[in-house]
Design an enzyme around this catalytic site. Structure first.
Site, mmCIF file in Angstrom:
data_model
loop_
_atom_site.group_PDB
_atom_site.id
_atom_site.type_symbol
_atom_site.label_atom_id
_atom_site.label_comp_id
_atom_site.label_asym_id
_atom_site.label_seq_id
_atom_site.Cartn_x
_atom_site.Cartn_y
_atom_site.Cartn_z
ATOM 1 N N ASN A 212 133.281 15.614 34.398
ATOM 2 C CA ASN A 212 132.128 16.271 34.941
ATOM 3 C C ASN A 212 131.994 15.790 36.440
ATOM 4 O O ASN A 212 132.751 15.065 36.792
ATOM 5 C CB ASN A 212 130.875 16.033 34.163
ATOM 6 C CG ASN A 212 130.911 14.631 33.990
ATOM 7 O OD1 ASN A 212 130.443 13.859 34.806
ATOM 8 N ND2 ASN A 212 130.702 14.163 32.607
ATOM 9 N N PRO A 307 130.306 10.571 20.280
ATOM 10 C CA PRO A 307 129.308 9.786 19.719
ATOM 11 C C PRO A 307 128.140 9.809 20.954
ATOM 12 O O PRO A 307 128.423 9.634 21.795
ATOM 13 C CB PRO A 307 129.618 8.377 19.488
ATOM 14 C CG PRO A 307 130.962 8.240 19.974
ATOM 15 C CD PRO A 307 131.581 9.689 20.296
ATOM 16 N N ASP A 308 126.891 10.119 20.224
ATOM 17 C CA ASP A 308 125.865 9.635 21.612
ATOM 18 C C ASP A 308 125.383 8.230 21.608
ATOM 19 O O ASP A 308 124.933 7.716 20.715
ATOM 20 C CB ASP A 308 124.412 10.515 21.178
ATOM 21 C CG ASP A 308 123.553 10.560 21.982
ATOM 22 O OD1 ASP A 308 123.498 9.439 22.940
ATOM 23 O OD2 ASP A 308 122.734 11.744 22.425
ATOM 24 N N ILE A 309 126.065 7.819 22.616
ATOM 25 C CA ILE A 309 125.744 6.126 22.771
ATOM 26 C C ILE A 309 124.437 5.638 22.760
ATOM 27 O O ILE A 309 124.163 4.595 21.987
ATOM 28 C CB ILE A 309 126.773 5.739 24.099
ATOM 29 C CG1 ILE A 309 128.172 6.443 23.897
ATOM 30 C CG2 ILE A 309 126.732 4.258 24.104
ATOM 31 C CD1 ILE A 309 128.776 6.181 25.337
ATOM 32 N N PHE A 330 119.161 8.761 31.420
ATOM 33 C CA PHE A 330 119.188 9.589 32.456
ATOM 34 C C PHE A 330 118.967 10.950 31.911
ATOM 35 O O PHE A 330 119.877 11.262 30.945
ATOM 36 C CB PHE A 330 120.185 9.257 33.335
ATOM 37 C CG PHE A 330 120.104 8.229 34.253
ATOM 38 C CD1 PHE A 330 120.001 6.648 34.028
ATOM 39 C CD2 PHE A 330 120.064 8.591 35.636
ATOM 40 C CE1 PHE A 330 119.614 5.901 34.881
ATOM 41 C CE2 PHE A 330 119.567 7.574 36.557
ATOM 42 C CZ PHE A 330 119.557 6.152 36.327
ATOM 43 N N LYS A 344 113.695 14.423 25.472
ATOM 44 C CA LYS A 344 114.786 13.313 25.175
ATOM 45 C C LYS A 344 114.288 11.967 25.167
ATOM 46 O O LYS A 344 114.798 11.093 24.525
ATOM 47 C CB LYS A 344 115.865 13.399 26.609
ATOM 48 C CG LYS A 344 117.074 14.022 26.136
ATOM 49 C CD LYS A 344 117.661 14.298 27.375
ATOM 50 C CE LYS A 344 118.292 15.483 27.465
ATOM 51 N NZ LYS A 344 119.006 16.191 28.559
HETATM 52 O O1 C5P Z 1 120.921 14.609 25.835
HETATM 53 P P1 C5P Z 1 121.575 14.028 27.037
HETATM 54 O O2 C5P Z 1 123.270 14.019 27.076
HETATM 55 O O3 C5P Z 1 121.306 14.733 28.184
HETATM 56 O O4 C5P Z 1 121.035 12.581 27.384
HETATM 57 C C1 C5P Z 1 121.567 12.064 28.646
HETATM 58 C C2 C5P Z 1 121.393 10.407 28.324
HETATM 59 O O5 C5P Z 1 122.173 10.238 27.177
HETATM 60 C C3 C5P Z 1 122.116 9.521 29.396
HETATM 61 O O6 C5P Z 1 121.275 8.697 29.688
HETATM 62 C C4 C5P Z 1 123.442 9.552 28.901
HETATM 63 O O7 C5P Z 1 123.801 8.237 29.453
HETATM 64 C C5 C5P Z 1 123.069 9.301 27.558
HETATM 65 N N1 C5P Z 1 124.405 9.904 26.670
HETATM 66 C C6 C5P Z 1 124.983 9.001 25.768
HETATM 67 N N2 C5P Z 1 126.199 9.470 25.002
HETATM 68 C C7 C5P Z 1 126.493 10.968 24.785
HETATM 69 C C8 C5P Z 1 125.676 11.737 25.734
HETATM 70 C C9 C5P Z 1 124.493 11.137 26.630
HETATM 71 O O8 C5P Z 1 124.940 7.793 25.873
HETATM 72 N N3 C5P Z 1 127.416 11.282 24.139
#
Ligand code: C5P
Length: 412
Positions: A212, A307-309, A330, A344
């Site tokens: 990206n 994974p959503d970290i 963010f 969010k």
């Molecule tokens: O839901 P969204 O992806 O827009 O959320 C953005 C936030 O979540 C950012 O702080 C980003 O660093 C974190 N994020 C994450 N893991 C992901 C996607 C987003 O930690 N897979």
């Protein structure tokens, strides 16, 4: 943070040759008004623009312009002057003085003093916009930043040469305010801050990937601003071509899964997690072992969710016997900025979310930005500024919120 942070501070003001040298006269006054003890050194070229006598009258001290002045060396030798200084500020800093500092030159009094002094150095560049944008100038500045030099400004606008663009000296009041911020109380003294920054790259085959447009600039600026506030900062960076801010430890990763592993390893040791990385939401289900060949047919990639970290960290923010981890996310949005970001904030159980609009050249690759900070029950708009200035304001807000119990956080 008040300007009295500069009271009795021994400031060596270096003035280099450029038309903005006349503004250093005003700066001398402002520094003295803020209580600093100021001594001025002019380069030979600066003395062609403004006379030493002007600075002598304003600083109330003898002004030096040369290494080879026997009378001045007998009064206070240049090494004593270098030791006397608690802070060195060069304003204006010309492209030439920046280049000489970057390369450790000591070919005049000012650069010799900078090498011979242990005092922190701040420079306020001023030059033609083309000189400012030149790759050589920017590379020299990056080098200086990695050595911990503070770069103040420059501002943008119309220039003495008739051009319009970045390269104007910051106003004297702004320089004094920035210096005072650095000398004020540290808001995050001893706090352990984990910052993620940059994009992630998800490999398709050995030569292709899904990435990206994130440059990492905002996250790196956040890491720098946290270190300036006295925090121990660990930065986990996706692929970004940026120098590591002074005093920050850094771990480089490539994919979302690598970032996930690095963050999870650091989380138990951190007090604040600022997730500025643009983590890829999906990766190819399989990475081809060899470069994919054209077949003439449509190629479909099957993507698997990463994974959503941040959400995973949020699920573990409460730790027995320790304060909760303060979580900052963010939200880069192309539409419905505030509602999207607030949703969010709530969904991911964050303490603060930093919303910014992306697309049409805004946000990702730009050097400046405009932010909306949202937290449960409050918000703050940070108007357009360079990313470091925004990061500094963000860290002040984080420190403020963290100091208040969660239920009683201010509305503004
Ligand atoms: O839901 P969204 O992806 O827009 O959320 C953005 C936030 O979540 C950012 O702080 C980003 O660093 C974190 N994020 C994450 N893991 C992901 C996607 C987003 O930690 N897979």
């Amino acid at each position: 943070m008040t300007e009295s942070a500069l009271a009795n501070l021994r400031v060596l003001l270096g003035v280099s040759g450029g038309i903005a040298a006349y503004k250093a006269a005003e700066l001398t006054r402002r520094l003295r008004d803020a209580g600093a003890d100021v001594r001025v050194v002019l380069t030979e070229n600066a003395a062609r623009f403004v006379t030493p006598l002007t600075f002598q009258a304003l600083s109330g001290q003898a002004v030096r312009t040369s290494l080879w002045d026997e009378a001045a060396e007998a009064a206070m030798g240049h090494i004593e002057l270098a030791r006397w200084a608690q802070r060195i500020v060069i304003a204006p800093a010309s492209a030439d003085v920046i280049a000489r500092l970057a390369h450790g030159r000591a070919d005049d009094l000012l650069t010799t003093l900078c090498l011979a002094s242990a005092a922190p150095l701040a420079i306020a560049p001023a030059m033609n916009q083309q000189m400012w944008a030149h790759a050589a100038t920017q590379a020299n500045l990056d080098l200086l930043r990695t050595r911990g030099v503070d770069v103040l400004g420059p501002a943008s606008g119309s220039q003495a040469c008739g051009d319009v663009g970045a390269g104007r000296l910051l106003e004297a009041d702004a320089i004094v305010a920035e210096l005072a911020t650095r000398h004020g109380p540290k808001l995050l003294d001893g706090a352990r801050v984990l910052v993620s920054a940059g994009p992630t790259y998800e490999d398709i085959d050995p030569v292709r990937f899904i990435g990206n447009r994130s440059s990492g600039r905002m996250g790196f600026a956040v890491a720098q601003a946290a270190a300036e506030q006295g925090a121990q900062v660990h930065l986990i960076a996706g692929p970004a071509h940026l120098p590591t801010p002074a005093g920050v430890t850094r771990c480089d990763v490539r994919s979302a899964r690598e970032m996930h592993a690095a963050i999870m390893q650091q989380i138990p040791q951190c007090d604040i997690f600022i997730s500025a990385a643009a983590v890829g939401d999906y990766r190819p289900g399989e990475v081809a072992a060899h470069k994919l060949k054209k077949t003439g047919a449509t190629l479909r990639l099957v993507l698997t969710e990463n994974p959503d970290i941040l959400a995973e960290v949020a699920a573990h923010k409460t730790r027995p016997g320790k304060p909760d981890i303060f979580l900052v996310g963010f939200a880069a949005e192309t539409q419905n900025l505030e509602t999207g970001a607030r949703a969010k904030l709530e969904r991911k159980k964050l303490d603060l979310i930093v919303a910014n609009r992306v697309g049409d050249g805004a946000g990702f690759d730009a050097t400046d930005n405009e932010l909306l900070l949202l937290w449960p029950g409050g918000k703050e708009h940070l108007p357009r500024a360079d990313k470091l200035a925004l990061a500094r304001s963000l860290l002040v807000r984080i420190a403020g919120l963290r100091a208040q119990p969660a239920g009683r956080r201010s509305k503004r």
